[in-house]
Structures are given as structure tokens and as C-alpha cells.
Motif scaffolding. Structure first.
Motif, PDB file in Angstrom:
ATOM      1  N   LYS A 110      -2.911   2.988 -11.127  1.00 39.59           N
ATOM      2  CA  LYS A 110      -3.873   3.900 -10.492  1.00 39.59           C
ATOM      3  C   LYS A 110      -5.028   3.125  -9.858  1.00 39.59           C
ATOM      4  N   GLU A 111      -5.498   2.089 -10.548  1.00 40.62           N
ATOM      5  CA  GLU A 111      -6.607   1.308 -10.012  1.00 40.62           C
ATOM      6  C   GLU A 111      -6.156   0.494  -8.792  1.00 40.62           C
ATOM      7  N   ALA A 112      -4.934  -0.047  -8.823  1.00 41.79           N
ATOM      8  CA  ALA A 112      -4.427  -0.814  -7.689  1.00 41.79           C
ATOM      9  C   ALA A 112      -4.280   0.071  -6.456  1.00 41.79           C
ATOM     10  N   VAL A 113      -3.725   1.266  -6.624  1.00 45.02           N
ATOM     11  CA  VAL A 113      -3.575   2.192  -5.495  1.00 45.02           C
ATOM     12  C   VAL A 113      -4.935   2.603  -4.964  1.00 45.02           C
ATOM     13  N   ARG A 114      -5.885   2.839  -5.861  1.00 41.47           N
ATOM     14  CA  ARG A 114      -7.239   3.208  -5.425  1.00 41.47           C
ATOM     15  C   ARG A 114      -7.847   2.112  -4.563  1.00 41.47           C
ATOM     16  N   LYS A 115      -7.674   0.857  -4.980  1.00 42.32           N
ATOM     17  CA  LYS A 115      -8.266  -0.253  -4.238  1.00 42.32           C
ATOM     18  C   LYS A 115      -7.656  -0.386  -2.845  1.00 42.32           C
ATOM     19  N   VAL A 116      -6.359  -0.213  -2.743  1.00 40.41           N
ATOM     20  CA  VAL A 116      -5.706  -0.327  -1.439  1.00 40.41           C
ATOM     21  C   VAL A 116      -6.117   0.831  -0.532  1.00 40.41           C
ATOM     22  N   GLN A 117      -6.179   2.035  -1.086  1.00 36.64           N
ATOM     23  CA  GLN A 117      -6.616   3.180  -0.289  1.00 36.64           C
ATOM     24  C   GLN A 117      -8.077   3.043   0.124  1.00 36.64           C
ATOM     25  N   ALA A 118      -8.897   2.474  -0.752  1.00 38.63           N
ATOM     26  CA  ALA A 118     -10.315   2.286  -0.422  1.00 38.63           C
ATOM     27  C   ALA A 118     -10.486   1.332   0.746  1.00 38.63           C
ATOM     28  N   ASP A 119      -9.595   0.347   0.864  1.00 40.30           N
ATOM     29  CA  ASP A 119      -9.658  -0.572   2.000  1.00 40.30           C
ATOM     30  C   ASP A 119      -9.518   0.188   3.316  1.00 40.30           C
ATOM     31  N   ALA A 120      -8.631   1.184   3.338  1.00 35.59           N
ATOM     32  CA  ALA A 120      -8.451   1.981   4.559  1.00 35.59           C
ATOM     33  C   ALA A 120      -9.713   2.756   4.892  1.00 35.59           C
ATOM     34  N   ASN A 121     -10.391   3.265   3.876  1.00 40.72           N
ATOM     35  CA  ASN A 121     -11.629   4.014   4.110  1.00 40.72           C
ATOM     36  C   ASN A 121     -12.748   3.115   4.620  1.00 40.72           C
ATOM     37  N   ARG A 122     -12.749   1.869   4.181  1.00 42.10           N
ATOM     38  CA  ARG A 122     -13.807   0.944   4.606  1.00 42.10           C
ATOM     39  C   ARG A 122     -13.569   0.401   6.009  1.00 42.10           C
ATOM     40  N   SER A 123     -12.328   0.423   6.452  1.00 47.53           N
ATOM     41  CA  SER A 123     -11.988  -0.173   7.747  1.00 47.53           C
ATOM     42  C   SER A 123     -12.151   0.857   8.855  1.00 47.53           C
ATOM     43  N   ALA A 124     -13.120   0.629   9.735  1.00 48.34           N
ATOM     44  CA  ALA A 124     -13.273   1.518  10.887  1.00 48.34           C
ATOM     45  C   ALA A 124     -12.071   1.370  11.798  1.00 48.34           C
ATOM     46  N   ASP A 125     -11.827   2.376  12.645  1.00 47.30           N
ATOM     47  CA  ASP A 125     -10.687   2.305  13.550  1.00 47.30           C
ATOM     48  C   ASP A 125     -10.877   1.165  14.542  1.00 47.30           C
ATOM     49  N   THR A 126      -9.771   0.617  14.998  1.00 45.96           N
ATOM     50  CA  THR A 126      -9.843  -0.503  15.950  1.00 45.96           C
ATOM     51  C   THR A 126     -10.145   0.004  17.360  1.00 45.96           C
ATOM     52  N   HIS A 127     -10.683  -0.880  18.189  1.00 43.90           N
ATOM     53  CA  HIS A 127     -11.139  -0.506  19.520  1.00 43.90           C
ATOM     54  C   HIS A 127      -9.981  -0.387  20.514  1.00 43.90           C
TER      55      HIS A 127
END
Length: 399
Positions: free
Chosen positions: A48-65
Motif C-alpha cells: 500500500k505504501e509503495a503504490v501510494r508513493k508511485v501515485q504521489a509522483d504523478a500528482n507532483r509532476s505537472a503536465d509536460t509542455h
């Protein structure tokens, strides 16, 4: 350059023999009763913690230009580059690595303290090393010895190890064997890239492109041009276009020393290429399981010298260095723009800026490397200059 489009879509995706990882094939413990419980509280907490960390990376990454490549206004055509180099690990493969890690975690294949192993020529390995470090598991990249020194440095920077092979065609078997010896998981991007990504949407690269084009003068592109390493990106783009019922066509530009073009034009799942691609990240010696030929509309064969001339033209136009895969796709996109100009058509075309050129200063931006590879980019550079100045694309025989 050779271009081809087929009047009839191909059959199902070709499936070459898939070497499965030890983690996938390893039998589970004997079950003493029909009500056996294989859950483990500590593992589930870790998962659960590993999945949370990977999903959190997506939230932190703004969309590309989405960058606009300068073309003469009177052509009535807009050319865009989706700049994937702005991801945290600097390439298009960041999206793929995130999807592969979520897929492997949720399937129970990635386990605490066991290494993740990948066959990769570089950028996927850089991104996977990052995610392995994020969740705290070891990572080993199996790669050709000719991989750029900068990519190797980045893999090690993110905590990964580099395991070299002399023949790129042996990467698959060596990765599977390494997983068996270590008890780890062979990620196998070339099999799972097309299925690990949610192609219906969920902020994938295709959905992102269309959202960013909403306020442009041609919001539905006539063409999207991609390149293929695993084939996962072209599959995602094509499936999304069909699912959303757009009229956009998908073109895949293939480098020299790659079998995708031949396999697509001949409908052969057995097509092979004896030499490794000089354009890192794209081009394969076999028809990969993740390449879905029936989903795409057109393929082009792009000379490596043309790709390198194009990344240098891109730097002159936008002040940005890019890798050879970007040059391969951009050459194909410019060829399509030339066809549209010649037909008097207006609209938009999209291709990808896959990774930064700073990773290839000792290759695509080195005249010594070009000489050693017997690559002459001058005819292709002249062709691009002529086209951008006049709208006229030189005859194939002239370049």
C-alpha cells in the motif's frame, strides 16, 4: 526515407516468444486446505505504501509542455512537440516506468528487498531506477555496452546498477536469467508496455495532447507522429484516438537497423534485424509484443543521418537539444507537413520531444562520432533548410 500506409489494417498484434520472469513463473507454496490464506500483513502494508508513493509522483509532476515549432504562417499548419523531457527523470519513459511499476506492484510481482531487472538501452532504465529508489527496492539495468555514458551515470545516480551485454539481442534472455538468479522480477517493458498504460485516458499522453490543444486553431490534429521502442506509446495514442472517435491518423517513424517497418509492411510477426539501432531508445531487432501494428495508420523509414540533421535543426529553431528519437519523429512530422502544404491542406501535426540532447553530446552532437559511423548529415540538413524556406520537399532521390 521510405514511407508506407496500408489500405487494410493488420491482424492481431504479433507475439514473439515471451521470456517470463522468475517471479511470474515461480510456483506458490502448497495450499493445505481450500481456504488457505496467502496474505501477509507486513507485505500488504509495504505494498500500500509503495503504490501510494508511485501515485504521489504523478500528482507532483505537472503536465509536460506542448511546444510550437515555427512554420510560415501562410502555410496554415501548426506543428507541435510534446516536450516529455520535463518529467522528473527527463524523458517520455517516465510515464512508462510509472505505469510498469504500478502494474508490477498490483500484480504482486514486485516484492520488498527483491531487485527489479529491466532490459533497456537507457531512458527506461533511468526512469525505472528512480521508481525503484522511490519504493526502496534494488534495480539492475541490462543494456548494450554502447549505451551513452550519461545514461549510465543517471541510472547510477538514481541508485541503479548497470549490467552490460555485448550483443543487444541477448538482453531479454540475460534479464530473465538475472531475475532467476536473484529472485527478482524482470519488468519486461517490451511485453507489458502496451497493457500497463490506461489507454482510455487517466491523464495518459494522448489525453494530455488533446486537452492542451483545446484552445488552438486546429484542436484535433490531422496526424500524430511517434517513434517505437517498445511500441507502447504508439499503441496508447492509436487506441485513444479510436476510442474517442477522432479522425487523427497515427504515423510511426522507424530508424535504420530496426525491423518494425518491415514487419508492419509485410504483416510479418517474424521480421528481425541483425544490427542494433544507432538511435538509442527506438528501433528493435525483433517485432516486440507491445508493438500493435493493426492500430496505426502509417509507417516511415527514416535514415539515421536525417534524424541527426533534424535534431540540429530543432536546436536552431527552438534553442533546445534533443535525442535522436526526437529527430526521427520530427523528420517524419515535417515530411507530413510538406505533404499537407503540397495538397493545400491546413491543420495541425503533433510529434514528441522524447528526451534531452545533453544525454548524447558524445554521439549525435559529435562530428567525430558521425565520422566514425560514416553518417553524412549535410544532404538532409540542406533538404530541411530548403523545405522550411520554400515549402518544397526535395525529391527522395535527391536526399
Amino acid at each position: 526515407m521510405i514511407g508506407s500506409s496500408r489500405p487494410v489494417a493488420g491482424g492481431p498484434s504479433p507475439r514473439s516468444t515471451v521470456v517470463r520472469s522468475a517471479a511470474q513463473d515461480r510456483p506458490g507454496p502448497a495450499l493445505p486446505t481450500l481456504d488457505a490464506d496467502r496474505s501477509d500483513a507486513a507485505y500488504r502494508d509495504w505494498l500500500k505504501e509503495a503504490v501510494r508513493k508511485v501515485q504521489a509522483d504523478a500528482n507532483r509532476s505537472a503536465d509536460t509542455h506542448l511546444l510550437l515549432f515555427p512554420l510560415p504562417e501562410h502555410w496554415g499548419i501548426d506543428l507541435y512537440l510534446k516536450d516529455e523531457s520535463t518529467h522528473p527523470t527527463g524523458s517520455l519513459k517516465h510515464r512508462l516506468a510509472r505505469s510498469l511499476f504500478l502494474y508490477g506492484l498490483c500484480n504482486g510481482w514486485i516484492r520488498p528487498d527483491r531487485p527489479v531487472i529491466e532490459a533497456s538501452s537507457g531512458s527506461t532504465a533511468v526512469s525505472e531506477a528512480y521508481f525503484a529508489g522511490l519504493i526502496g527496492v534494488p534495480f539492475i539495468a541490462v543494456m548494450p555496452r554502447t549505451t551513452s555514458a550519461e545514461k549510465c551515470r543517471l541510472i547510477e545516480f538514481h541508485g541503479g546498477q548497470c549490467h552490460f551485454v555485448d550483443d543487444s539481442r541477448t538482453m531479454y534472455e540475460e534479464s530473465a536469467a538475472l531475475a532467476a538468479r536473484t529472485g527478482g522480477h524482470y519488468m519486461d517493458q517490451f511485453t507489458y508496455a502496451e497493457r500497463a498504460t490506461d489507454w482510455r485516458g487517466n491523464n495518459n499522453i494522448a489525453e494530455s495532447i488533446y486537452r492542451q490543444l483545446e484552445r488552438e486553431r486546429y484542436p484535433e490534429p490531422a496526424w500524430i507522429v511517434a517513434t517505437a521502442g517498445t511500441g507502447g506509446t504508439s499503441a496508447t495514442l492509436a487506441r485513444y484516438v479510436h476510442y474517442m472517435q477522432y479522425d487523427t491518423r497515427i504515423c510511426v517513424a522507424d530508424p535504420e537497423n530496426s525491423c518494425f517497418f518491415e514487419g508492419w509492411t509485410t504483416d510479418s510477426a517474424e521480421a528481425v534485424c541483425e544490427s542494433g539501432s544507432r538511435i538509442e531508445g527506438i528501433g528493435r531487432p525483433r517485432m516486440e509484443p507491445s508493438f500493435v501494428p493493426g492500430a496505426i495508420d502509417r509507417m516511415m523509414k527514416v535514415p539515421d543521418a536525417a534524424a541527426i540533421a533534424t535534431v540540429r535543426a530543432l536546436e536552431a529553431a527552438l534553442g533546445r537539444k534533443a535525442g535522436g528519437s526526437t529527430g526521427t519523429g520530427l523528420w517524419g512530422a515535417l515530411k507530413i507537413v510538406a505533404e499537407m502544404v503540397g495538397q493545400g491542406r491546413t491543420g495541425s501535426v503533433v510529434t514528441l520531444l522524447c528526451d534531452p540532447g545533453e544525454r548524447y553530446l558524445d554521439k549525435y552532437y559529435s562530428d567525430d562520432w558521425l565520422t566514425a559511423q560514416a553518417l553524412d548529415i549535410r544532404p538532409y540538413a540542406a533538404a530541411l533548410d530548403t523545405f522550411l524556406a520554400t515549402g518544397s520537399w526535395p525529391e527522395e532521390t535527391a536526399i
